[in-house]
Design an enzyme around this catalytic site. Structure first.
Site, PDB file in Angstrom:
ATOM      1  N   GLU A 119      39.271  26.911  45.632  1.00  0.00           N
ATOM      2  CA  GLU A 119      38.757  27.923  46.555  1.00  0.00           C
ATOM      3  C   GLU A 119      37.286  27.611  46.820  1.00  0.00           C
ATOM      4  O   GLU A 119      36.466  27.602  45.897  1.00  0.00           O
ATOM      5  CB  GLU A 119      38.910  29.287  45.868  1.00  0.00           C
ATOM      6  CG  GLU A 119      39.065  30.429  46.810  1.00  0.00           C
ATOM      7  CD  GLU A 119      39.300  31.736  46.066  1.00  0.00           C
ATOM      8  OE1 GLU A 119      39.078  31.806  44.842  1.00  0.00           O
ATOM      9  OE2 GLU A 119      39.706  32.697  46.727  1.00  0.00           O
TER      10      GLU A 119
ATOM     11  N   SER B  71      43.199  42.672  56.490  1.00  0.00           N
ATOM     12  CA  SER B  71      43.107  43.691  55.440  1.00  0.00           C
ATOM     13  C   SER B  71      42.947  45.087  56.023  1.00  0.00           C
ATOM     14  O   SER B  71      42.123  45.304  56.904  1.00  0.00           O
ATOM     15  CB  SER B  71      41.905  43.404  54.530  1.00  0.00           C
ATOM     16  OG  SER B  71      41.990  42.108  54.027  1.00  0.00           O
TER      17      SER B  71
ATOM     18  N   LYS C 285      34.533  48.711  35.675  1.00  0.00           N
ATOM     19  CA  LYS C 285      33.508  47.723  35.336  1.00  0.00           C
ATOM     20  C   LYS C 285      33.209  46.900  36.580  1.00  0.00           C
ATOM     21  O   LYS C 285      33.932  45.977  36.926  1.00  0.00           O
ATOM     22  CB  LYS C 285      33.933  46.787  34.201  1.00  0.00           C
ATOM     23  CG  LYS C 285      32.713  46.059  33.629  1.00  0.00           C
ATOM     24  CD  LYS C 285      32.984  44.672  33.111  1.00  0.00           C
ATOM     25  CE  LYS C 285      32.987  43.606  34.156  1.00  0.00           C
ATOM     26  NZ  LYS C 285      31.697  43.348  34.849  1.00  0.00           N
TER      27      LYS C 285
ATOM     28  N   CYS D 286      38.608  36.195  49.096  1.00  0.00           N
ATOM     29  CA  CYS D 286      39.772  35.459  48.598  1.00  0.00           C
ATOM     30  C   CYS D 286      40.812  35.241  49.693  1.00  0.00           C
ATOM     31  O   CYS D 286      41.758  34.484  49.495  1.00  0.00           O
ATOM     32  CB  CYS D 286      40.372  36.170  47.395  1.00  0.00           C
ATOM     33  SG  CYS D 286      40.481  37.925  47.664  1.00  0.00           S
TER      34      CYS D 286
ATOM     35  N   ARG E 262      39.658  50.623  46.439  1.00  0.00           N
ATOM     36  CA  ARG E 262      41.042  50.187  46.580  1.00  0.00           C
ATOM     37  C   ARG E 262      41.831  50.425  45.291  1.00  0.00           C
ATOM     38  O   ARG E 262      43.051  50.556  45.314  1.00  0.00           O
ATOM     39  CB  ARG E 262      41.014  48.692  46.927  1.00  0.00           C
ATOM     40  CG  ARG E 262      42.318  48.121  47.355  1.00  0.00           C
ATOM     41  CD  ARG E 262      42.098  46.944  48.251  1.00  0.00           C
ATOM     42  NE  ARG E 262      41.904  45.718  47.497  1.00  0.00           N
ATOM     43  CZ  ARG E 262      41.915  44.502  48.051  1.00  0.00           C
ATOM     44  NH1 ARG E 262      42.085  44.375  49.349  1.00  0.00           N
ATOM     45  NH2 ARG E 262      41.743  43.444  47.341  1.00  0.00           N
TER      46      ARG E 262
ATOM     47  N   GLU F  69      44.536  40.685  41.378  1.00  0.00           N
ATOM     48  CA  GLU F  69      44.335  40.109  42.707  1.00  0.00           C
ATOM     49  C   GLU F  69      43.371  38.951  42.493  1.00  0.00           C
ATOM     50  O   GLU F  69      42.182  39.153  42.266  1.00  0.00           O
ATOM     51  CB  GLU F  69      43.783  41.195  43.646  1.00  0.00           C
ATOM     52  CG  GLU F  69      43.993  40.886  45.091  1.00  0.00           C
ATOM     53  CD  GLU F  69      42.803  40.152  45.636  1.00  0.00           C
ATOM     54  OE1 GLU F  69      42.852  38.901  45.638  1.00  0.00           O
ATOM     55  OE2 GLU F  69      41.842  40.812  46.046  1.00  0.00           O
TER      56      GLU F  69
END
Ligand code: ADP
Length: 540
Positions: free
Chosen positions: A442, A502, A236, A345, A221, A311
């Site tokens: 979360e 998504s 990374k 997420c 992405r 993000e």
């Protein structure tokens, strides 16, 4: 600072660092050297169970497995020989040792990317597009093996993992197409002897830092649009799931993407991050991960004024109105809550249900959740794998404990699964309040907290009562309400009567503390482009 996960392993010959090879019937690993003699090979073989051995055999014959970083097109160890263990979360077995790299390796990767940028940016868009398309084709040709690798190092069910490969590869395909559409502008001049142009040019070297929950898709992405625009990258990946990243990088080389355009380093996260942040050659940081680390990267980018896209964490509300189609709401809520064991997420973090449908929804939802099969992601019909590590389970446990102490009730699950390791029972809890920790943080686990509301206004207030603003969902059959609530929700993404939102063709990203910038779609391209205004004067 030393990396706590790094261990010295210079005594191991190179061929022993990727244990998957050892589990494979062909090719056999060379005999151990004197220094590495004795227990190593049999010891490692014993660490891999039969099922993983079969997977390993298939993977090693695919030829894209690597357990070294990629710097300037060369597969590279950490300069001091340190390594990190990569484990299968379903079994705890060590799959491979990868280099524990730090500042020096990262600086070299940045230099490689910087040098490669000069030629990569000069290729025609059509040429870059063809190479990206080839990369997409290779990813898809190896869909099964890449899916197996994802399941092995991340734990998600194989079907879901193979789905991630298609989803992740989609970003490369889409970027290959968009590469040809990076249009500039001609602006009508206010003066007769001038012409005004807008050019879009690549930002430069990009540092891409990615998490473990989508070992492939979070990379493609970022790297897809970066390369399409003419940027080069230092990736990374998470140290928990580097093998998929390395396999994808190998396929990028096979696709004709030149050495140095894609580099991969892993190891000491803060050292690598510091090297990327402090280098003036790195012009862009793109990150997916926790809000805490995202804030550090944003602050660290200020020193060299880098472009940043982040993000970060979400706290997705999933609102089920009385007028919802129950079947649609159940299907959508299950999908958004339990995908990847709740470790995304955009997973529903709070399920807000209107009082008129609350009991009916809670019953039907719990029945559906009860039927979910938990197990090793390679198992038949398994829909929920393990959590990524012990810390993840402990976080879930502490949030549930807090909720129960404040009046929430466990309808289903609420404890570790009898399979042990990091398996956790799919859980539904009721009587949750927005003030409880489980609603503020979360959860990142298979826990569905149900909250009751009376009015649309109250639901919107509860939904927006958070610092996060990534994804939100609502279920209703009332068209006016679907527009009204979508517009009122302070979120970057809204799913109406849909739990899986998504896709590479739509913009993904959050507002408030869930991040800045968008990924995917035509909007995602802008993150890797600078706008240059050229004024041509003295024309008359
Ligand atoms: P998660 O909790 O989902 O693992 P993190 O934000 O900790 O989220 O990790 C996401 C990615 O950020 C991983 O690749 C991780 O190694 C990396 N990371 C963590 N800390 C730092 C840091 N200080 N600098 C740069 N990268 C970091």
């Amino acid at each position: 600072m030393a990396c706590f996960r790094c261990v010295f392993s210079t005594r191991f010959p190179q061929s022993h660092r990727l244990f998957l090879h050892l589990a494979s019937p062909l090719p056999r690993a060379p005999a151990p050297t004197a220094a590495a003699a004795a227990p190593q090979p049999p010891f490692f073989i014993r660490q891999i169970n039969m099922q993983a051995q079969n997977v390993a055999a298939r993977l090693s014959s695919s030829g894209f497995l690597h357990a070294q970083g990629l710097v300037g097109g060369k597969w590279t160890d950490a300069y001091d020989g340190k390594t990190i263990e990569v484990r299968n979360p379903a079994t705890g077995e060590v799959i491979a040792n990868v280099p524990c790299m730090g500042r020096n390796e990262t600086n070299d990767a940045i230099t490689s990317a910087y040098d490669a940028f000069n030629s990569w940016k000069k290729l025609t868009a059509a040429d870059r597009s063809k190479r990206l398309r080839k990369w997409y084709d290779l990813l898809m040709a190896h869909k099964e093996e890449l899916g197996q690798l994802i399941t092995l190092e991340q734990g998600k069910p194989l079907k879901e993992a193979i789905g991630e490969v298609g989803y992740g590869a989609g970003f490369i395909e889409f970027s290959a197409e968009e590469a040809k559409r990076v249009y500039g502008d001609i602006i009508p001049s206010p003066l007769p002897d001038r012409r005004l142009f807008v050019l879009k040019q690549p930002v430069g070297v990009v540092g891409a830092i990615t998490p473990w929950n989508f070992p492939l898709a979070m990379i493609t992405r970022k790297v897809g649009p970066a390369l399409a625009c003419g940027c080069t990258v230092v990736i990374k990946p998470s140290e928990l799931t580097p093998l998929t990243a390395l396999a994808a990088a190998e396929l990028s080389l096979q696709a004709g993407i030149p050495p140095g355009v894609v580099n991969v380093v892993m190891g000491n996260a803060s050292e690598i991050g510091e090297a990327l942040l402090s280098s003036p050659k790195v012009r862009k940081i793109t990150f997916t991960g926790s809000t805490a680390v995202g804030k550090k990267l944003m602050a660290g980018s200020a020193g060299t004024v880098k472009k940043v896209s982040l993000e970060l964490g979400g706290n997705a509300p999933c609102i089920v109105f009385d007028d919802a189609d129950l079947e649609v709401a159940l299907k959508g809520t299950l999908a958004t809550k339990f995908r990847n064991s709740g470790q995304t997420c955009v997973c529903a973090n709070r399920i807000l249900v209107q009082e008129g449908i609350y009991d009916k929804f809670a019953d039907a939802f719990s029945t559906a959740v009860q039927n979910m099969k938990v197990g090793n992601g390679f198992g038949e019909d398994v829909v929920q794998g393990p959590l990524i590590n012990e810390a993840a389970v402990q976080k879930v446990e502490s949030l549930i404990k807090d909720a129960i102490s404040k009046g929430a009730k466990v309808i289903l699950g609420g404890k570790r699964h009898s399979l042990g390791m990091t398996f956790y029972e799919p859980t539904v809890i009721s009587d949750v309040k927005n003030e409880m920790l489980i609603s503020r943080e979360e959860v990142f686990g298979p826990v569905a907290p149900l909250l009751k509301f009376k009015t649309e206004e109250e639901a919107i207030h509860m939904a927006n009562d958070t610092n996060a603003g990534l994804a939100a969902y609502l279920f209703t059959t009332n068209v006016q309400r679907s527009w009204r609530v979508s517009e009122a929700l302070e979120y970057g993404i809204v799913g109406v009567n849909e739990g899986i939102v998504s896709t590479e063709v739509a913009p993904f990203g959050g507002v408030k503390q869930s991040g800045v910038g968008r990924e995917g779609s035509k909007y995602g391209m802008d993150e890797y482009l600078e706008i240059k205004y050229v004024c041509l004067g003295n024309l008359s």
